[in-house]
Design an enzyme around this catalytic site. Structure first.
Site, mmCIF file in Angstrom:
data_model
loop_
_atom_site.group_PDB
_atom_site.id
_atom_site.type_symbol
_atom_site.label_atom_id
_atom_site.label_comp_id
_atom_site.label_asym_id
_atom_site.label_seq_id
_atom_site.Cartn_x
_atom_site.Cartn_y
_atom_site.Cartn_z
ATOM 1 N N ASP A 1 26.495 -8.221 31.039
ATOM 2 C CA ASP A 1 26.787 -7.124 31.791
ATOM 3 C C ASP A 1 27.016 -5.966 30.532
ATOM 4 O O ASP A 1 28.377 -5.467 30.301
ATOM 5 C CB ASP A 1 28.503 -7.357 32.094
ATOM 6 C CG ASP A 1 28.991 -6.050 33.770
ATOM 7 O OD1 ASP A 1 27.893 -4.906 34.253
ATOM 8 O OD2 ASP A 1 30.210 -6.106 33.240
ATOM 9 N N CYS B 1 34.483 -9.641 54.211
ATOM 10 C CA CYS B 1 34.742 -8.493 52.979
ATOM 11 C C CYS B 1 34.903 -7.051 53.282
ATOM 12 O O CYS B 1 35.518 -6.111 53.040
ATOM 13 C CB CYS B 1 33.465 -8.871 52.249
ATOM 14 S SG CYS B 1 31.958 -8.711 52.935
ATOM 15 N N CYS C 1 39.447 -5.070 41.769
ATOM 16 C CA CYS C 1 40.897 -5.432 42.988
ATOM 17 C C CYS C 1 39.658 -7.189 43.111
ATOM 18 O O CYS C 1 38.666 -6.939 43.694
ATOM 19 C CB CYS C 1 40.118 -4.808 43.940
ATOM 20 S SG CYS C 1 40.709 -4.959 46.021
#
Length: 370
Positions: A147, A207, A254
């Protein structure tokens, strides 16, 4: 470039998998560098502006889908999965996390960020794995990522058999859900590729339905500008007023789309203590967190991914959450804490504090996701 004809590819991959397990990785895969079929989707996502203020994504353009351009000489990509749920995570962890949303005075930090900064953990261990490979095959061209560069991590992971892309865009595994980090080693070794897996979301769209801001605009398509993780971590400046009530008491990240995912009943616990929860980052009252001075913020978040947002955004996020708490019921302690920051030196903090202080109680069902 290393002469890969000198090695037994399948045997080396088996060895890499064994060394990786010793380093705390859960799975290793291998894929090639031709990601051309992913370029159209990436281009459309950028054109739609779904990357928001993450201008580096636009700047790197198609290099994200071209590993051999990013690191010349790259022939294969080794992908690694590392589970991050703390070792003592109870079986009912998803229900326990959802319950936090019903405690408005508690600040919620995303599960992945409650321990040590994963960038550091994965990077060090990927480098150790690379060093181990070098001992076996001799010097070879490589570069490790987690990342940290223009890399299509999820795409590489899916192509290398780590899982499939869920409708929330994250990689899902039948054996491990989605509660894991990904890392890569770009190598100049021609290694046998792992087989990709089929997708198993079926007709489930939990989701998409649960996302507080409806940031998942279509299966497999996320508008980062609406995503609470983006708003609380990547976004600089003022948070759009219309999105603030939807953020609830989430102050860093989140997890809703992962908490509701049926596959996460198979989420694996980490064998590493690095991801154990740090004191203060789980179950803390917002009044306490909002009271941290900048020096305290830096001290309490040392070695944590939270530190990278800085004290200003930390206060901004908590101010929004405190305002949302006041929308549930008035709280003298919260109002006093906000008043104490009303003259803060940051215009961003002052504006969000002012908004928070202007909030008054409304019906809970209108501000909290069922």
């Amino acid at each position: 470039m290393f002469n890969s004809g000198q090695i037994d590819g399948p045997h080396l991959v088996s060895e890499i998998q064994a060394w990786a397990r010793e380093l705390g990785f859960s799975q290793i895969g291998v894929t090639g560098v031709d990601l051309s079929s992913a370029e159209a989707g990436l281009s459309a996502w950028l054109s739609d502006g779904f990357h928001g203020g993450m201008t580096y994504m636009q700047a790197h353009g198609m290099k994200r889908a071209r590993p051999a351009e990013l690191v010349p000489g790259t022939v294969s990509v080794i992908t690694a999965r590392m589970d991050y749920l703390p070792a003592r995570t109870p079986d009912a962890w998803q229900s326990l996390e959802f319950a936090r949303l019903q405690r408005p005075q508690e600040g919620i930090v995303s599960l992945y960020a409650r321990g040590r900064d994963y960038h550091k953990v994965l990077r060090q261990r990927l480098q150790s794995l690379s060093d181990r490979i070098a001992l076996r095959v001799g010097p070879f061209g490589h570069r490790v990522f987690t990342d940290s560069a223009p890399v299509l991590e999820a795409e590489l992971a899916a192509r290398s058999g780590q899982g499939w892309r869920g409708k929330h865009t994250l990689v899902l595994s039948r054996e491990a859900g989605s509660m894991f980090f990904l890392g890569e080693i770009f190598v100049d070794l021609a290694l046998p590729q792992s087989a990709a897996v089929t997708e198993h979301c079926g007709s489930c769209s939990a989701c998409i339905a649960i996302c507080p801001t409806q940031a998942i605009v279509a299966p497999g398509k996320l508008d980062a500008r609406l995503c609470i993780s983006y708003l609380t971590i990547e976004h600089h400046g003022s948070i759009p007023v219309e999105l603030r009530p939807l953020m609830g008491n989430r102050i860093y990240g989140c997890d809703d789309c992962q908490l509701v995912c049926p596959w996460n009943k198979f989420a694996q616990r980490s064998a590493l203590p690095d991801f154990d929860e740090r004191a203060g980052l789980s179950g803390s009252q917002m009044v306490q967190l909002f009271g941290w001075t900048e020096e305290e913020f830096l001290r309490f978040t040392e070695g944590s991914p939270i530190r990278r947002i800085g004290h200003e955004r930390w206060l901004r996020n908590i101010a929004v959450a405190m305002g949302n708490a006041l929308r549930v019921s008035d709280d003298v302690a919260i109002r006093a804490a906000l008043d104490a920051r009303s003259g803060h030196g940051s215009e961003v903090v002052r504006e969000h504090v002012s908004w928070a202080l202007s909030q008054t109680a409304v019906m809970p069902d209108s501000i909290r996701h069922p």
